[in-house]
Design a protein around this motif. Sequence first.
Motif, PDB file in Angstrom:
ATOM      1  N   LEU A   1       0.851  -1.188   0.000  1.00 46.81           N
ATOM      2  CA  LEU A   1       0.000   0.000   0.000  1.00 46.81           C
ATOM      3  C   LEU A   1       0.887   1.238   0.000  1.00 46.81           C
ATOM      4  O   LEU A   1       1.730   1.413   0.882  1.00 46.81           O
ATOM      5  CB  LEU A   1      -0.906   0.006   1.234  1.00 46.81           C
TER       6      LEU A   1
ATOM      7  N   ASN B   1      -1.383   2.722  -7.666  1.00 50.29           N
ATOM      8  CA  ASN B   1      -0.804   2.564  -6.335  1.00 50.29           C
ATOM      9  C   ASN B   1       0.650   2.096  -6.430  1.00 50.29           C
ATOM     10  O   ASN B   1       1.548   2.678  -5.824  1.00 50.29           O
ATOM     11  CB  ASN B   1      -1.637   1.572  -5.521  1.00 50.29           C
TER      12      ASN B   1
ATOM     13  N   ILE C   1      -1.517   6.647   0.095  1.00 50.37           N
ATOM     14  CA  ILE C   1      -2.861   6.071   0.236  1.00 50.37           C
ATOM     15  C   ILE C   1      -3.107   5.715   1.692  1.00 50.37           C
ATOM     16  O   ILE C   1      -4.195   5.939   2.227  1.00 50.37           O
ATOM     17  CB  ILE C   1      -3.037   4.846  -0.689  1.00 50.37           C
TER      18      ILE C   1
END
Length: 145
Positions: free
Chosen positions: A56, A107, A60
């Motif tokens: 991740l 991402n 984010i």
Amino acid sequence: MSSAPTTTPPAASRRAVFTDPGYQAFVLLRVGFAVAPILFGLDKFANLLVDWPGYLAPWIDDVVPGSAQAAMYAVGAVEIVAGLVVAFAPRFGGWLVAGWLAGIIVNLLTIPGYYDIALRDFGLLLGAVALARLAQRYHGTRQSG
């Protein structure tokens, strides 16, 4: 008294569907894009395959509430649902998975050192689009033999 006509295609016609390379590709992609997201989604809750929160992007993680692991629980739930949608509605599910993969790619492109995984996911995105397009042609084709 007359009975309604049957819609079962002749055996030769059913065999032709199973030997059609396009239909075979559709079935392979449908099964793969149903099973893989469900399994990967379930693993977001167990972290057996990999430490998912490490995938991740920090920006984010800063935006979503809670921990990175909590975000992975939400990601896992979405992936399980996406796999089920592919299984039952591949014309929509293929596009859903492709969109989800586009988000994953964005991402990953923002995390240094994850570009190879982003490229792999781009290949998966192309496969999901191919599934959606093949589903336009083959979904609803009689599959019993």
